[in-house]
Design an enzyme around this catalytic site. Structure first.
Site, PDB file in Angstrom:
ATOM      1  N   CYS A   1      -2.951  -0.538   9.735  1.00  0.00           N
ATOM      2  CA  CYS A   1      -2.688   0.199   8.438  1.00  0.00           C
ATOM      3  C   CYS A   1      -2.359  -0.724   7.429  1.00  0.00           C
ATOM      4  O   CYS A   1      -2.421  -1.870   7.652  1.00  0.00           O
ATOM      5  CB  CYS A   1      -1.014   0.985   8.688  1.00  0.00           C
ATOM      6  SG  CYS A   1      -1.003   2.398  10.051  1.00  0.00           S
TER       7      CYS A   1
ATOM      8  N   HIS B   1       1.922   3.634   2.306  1.00  0.00           N
ATOM      9  CA  HIS B   1       1.568   3.082   3.785  1.00  0.00           C
ATOM     10  C   HIS B   1       0.487   4.047   4.105  1.00  0.00           C
ATOM     11  O   HIS B   1       0.640   5.094   4.348  1.00  0.00           O
ATOM     12  CB  HIS B   1       2.633   3.160   4.470  1.00  0.00           C
ATOM     13  CG  HIS B   1       2.353   2.741   6.002  1.00  0.00           C
ATOM     14  ND1 HIS B   1       3.601   2.130   6.793  1.00  0.00           N
ATOM     15  CD2 HIS B   1       1.322   2.694   6.943  1.00  0.00           C
ATOM     16  CE1 HIS B   1       2.831   1.972   8.006  1.00  0.00           C
ATOM     17  NE2 HIS B   1       1.948   2.296   8.016  1.00  0.00           N
TER      18      HIS B   1
ATOM     19  N   THR C   1       8.479  -1.038   4.383  1.00  0.00           N
ATOM     20  CA  THR C   1       7.575  -0.225   5.466  1.00  0.00           C
ATOM     21  C   THR C   1       7.257  -1.146   6.633  1.00  0.00           C
ATOM     22  O   THR C   1       7.262  -2.349   6.563  1.00  0.00           O
ATOM     23  CB  THR C   1       6.138   0.278   4.837  1.00  0.00           C
ATOM     24  OG1 THR C   1       5.646   1.365   5.694  1.00  0.00           O
ATOM     25  CG2 THR C   1       5.301  -0.815   4.760  1.00  0.00           C
TER      26      THR C   1
END
Lengths: 159, 207
Positions: free
Chosen positions: A29, A46, A23
Site C-alpha cells: 500500500c 492510505h 497510518t
C-alpha cells in the site's frame, strides 16, 4: 502532546493547524501526505491499489486514482490551492519474493500509478521513500509538515 | 447461485468451509506433530470474513512483528495461503528441532529462517493436499516466500490481491495446541472469489 489521528487502510483523514496523522504498516500500500503550507492544512491518504475498476466505486480511498482526486477535492473545498499543495509518499514495498503464481508486484504498480496521477493533477511530489521489501508506518505532523517513517529493523526516516 | 463477494456466503457454505478448515488444519497438525515428535492438537477452526481494518485488529494489531510464510496457489484454484508464525510458535519449532531459543526475530539466522520456511511450507502443503483430495481440485503451489515484518503489511498481501473485487478478506484457519498450551500459528487460506465458487460447486454445496 499532539493529538494522534489514525488513518486505516483505504481511508483518508484531514487535520488543520495541529495533530499527527498516522497510518500503520504500509506494505505494498502507499501512504500519501498532502500539505497546503499556507493554510497549515494536511491530509494523509492510505491507498491499496493502483486503479479503480470497480463498477460501484463504493470506497474511493482504496485506489490511487480516485483516492488522490477525492483528497484534492476535499482540500480545495477547504480553500487549499492545487498550486500550493505538496505531496510526500511512502510504501509500495514487495513483502514476499514469490516466483510464479498470480501475485505480481502490486507495490511497484502502486508507485507508478501515484506518480502518474500526481503528474496529471499538476501536484508537486517533494519526497518519497518507496519500494524495497520493508513495511512502513507513516506519521505526518500537520503543524510542521514533518513526515516520519518507522520500520522494523531500520532507522526511522524523517522526510 | 454464484457469489460475487465473500459477505454473500450462506450458512451452509460457511459450514462447509469450516469443515475444510478443520480437515486441513487437522492434517497440518498431524504433520507438525510428526516433525516435532509430540502431540499437536488444533483449536476449533474459524472461517472469518472481515473488513480490512477489522482483520488487522483480529490478528493482533498492525505493528506487531511476526514471521510469515506465504505460498501462492494456481491451477484450478488461485489465491494465497499464509502461515503467520508468532514468536511462541517460532520458539516451539526452533527449540525442538535446533535446540535454540530466540527473544527477538532479529536473532534469526539463515538456518533458523530456512527451518521456519520449511515448516511453514509443510503445514501449507499438507493443508492444500487435504483440500485437494477432498474436493478433487488440482492446485499447484509456488515456492514459499518468507518475511519478518509488521503483520499488518503481511496480511495486506491477500487483501491487495482481491482488493479490486472485494472489500472483505476471507480466511479459513486455526491454531495449534501443543502440550496443552495454545501456540499461535495462524494458517490462513485466502482463495479468490472465483476459486471459492469453484470449490463450493465441486463440493456440491453451491446453492
Amino acid at each position: 502532546m499532539n493529538e494522534k489521528i489514525t488513518v486505516g487502510i483505504a481511508d483518508m483523514k484531514m487535520a488543520r493547524d495541529s495533530g499527527v496523522l498516522i497510518t500503520y504498516a504500509l506494505g505494498s500500500c502507499i501512504g500519501l501526505c498532502f500539505e497546503d503550507p499556507a493554510l497549515r492544512l494536511g491530509a494523509l491518504l492510505h491507498v491499496m491499489l493502483p486503479m479503480n475498476m470497480e463498477a460501484g466505486r463504493k470506497n474511493v480511498f482504496k485506489y490511487a486514482d480516485t483516492g488522490i482526486r477525492e483528497t484534492l477535492r476535499q482540500m480545495t473545498a477547504k480553500g487549499a490551492l492545487k498550486t500550493r499543495i505538496t505531496v510526500k509518499i511512502a510504501g509500495g514495498a514487495k513483502m514476499f519474493e514469490v516466483n510464479g503464481g498470480s501475485l505480481g508486484n502490486i507495490g511497484q504498480r502502486n508507485i507508478e500509478s501515484v506518480h502518474t496521477i500526481l503528474r496529471q493533477e499538476g501536484i508537486r511530489l517533494i519526497a518519497e521513500d518507496v519500494g524495497g521489501k520493508v513495511a512502513r508506518t507513516l506519521l505526518f505532523d500537520v503543524a510542521t509538515g514533518q513526515g516520519c517513517i518507522r520500520s522494523y529493523g531500520r532507522q526511522d526516516v524523517l522526510f | 447461485m454464484k457469489i460475487k463477494s465473500f459477505d454473500e456466503l450462506s450458512s451452509l457454505e460457511l459450514d462447509t468451509l469450516r469443515e475444510i478448515g478443520s480437515i486441513g488444519t487437522g492434517n497440518a497438525a498431524t504433520a507438525l506433530g510428526q516433525l516435532l515428535e509430540r502431540e499437536v492438537r488444533i483449536t476449533l477452526p474459524e472461517v472469518r470474513i472481515m473488513g480490512y481494518n477489522e482483520a488487522i485488529d483480529w490478528i493482533g494489531g498492525p505493528e506487531a512483528v511476526t514471521a510469515g510464510v506465504l505460498v501462492g496457489m494456481s491451477g484450478q484454484m488461485s489465491g494465497v495461503m499464509l502461515s503467520v508464525q508468532q514468536l511462541e510458535f517460532v520458539n516451539l519449532v526452533l527449540e525442538t528441532m535446533l535446540g535454540v531459543h530466540i527473544n527477538d526475530y532479529a536473532e534469526l539466522d539463515e538456518m533458523h529462517q530456512s527451518t521456519l520456511i520449511e515448516v511453514g511450507n509443510i503445514l501449507i502443503s499438507t493443508f492444500i493436499n487435504a483440500l485437494s483430495g477432498l474436493s478433487g481440485i488440482a492446485v499447484s503451489l509456488t515456492v514459499p516466500g518468507f518475511a519478518v515484518d509488521m503483520q499488518g503489511a503481511i496480511l495486506a498481501v491477500p487483501m491487495a490481491m482481491y482488493g479490486g473485487t472485494s472489500d472483505y478478506l476471507m480466511t479459513i484457519g486455526g491454531n495449534f495446541v501443543c502440550d496443552k498450551k495454545q501456540v499461535p500459528c495462524h494458517l490462513l487460506l485466502s482463495p479468490d472469489v472465483r476459486s471459492l465458487n469453484f470449490l463450493l460447486a465441486k463440493l456440491g454445496v453451491a446453492e
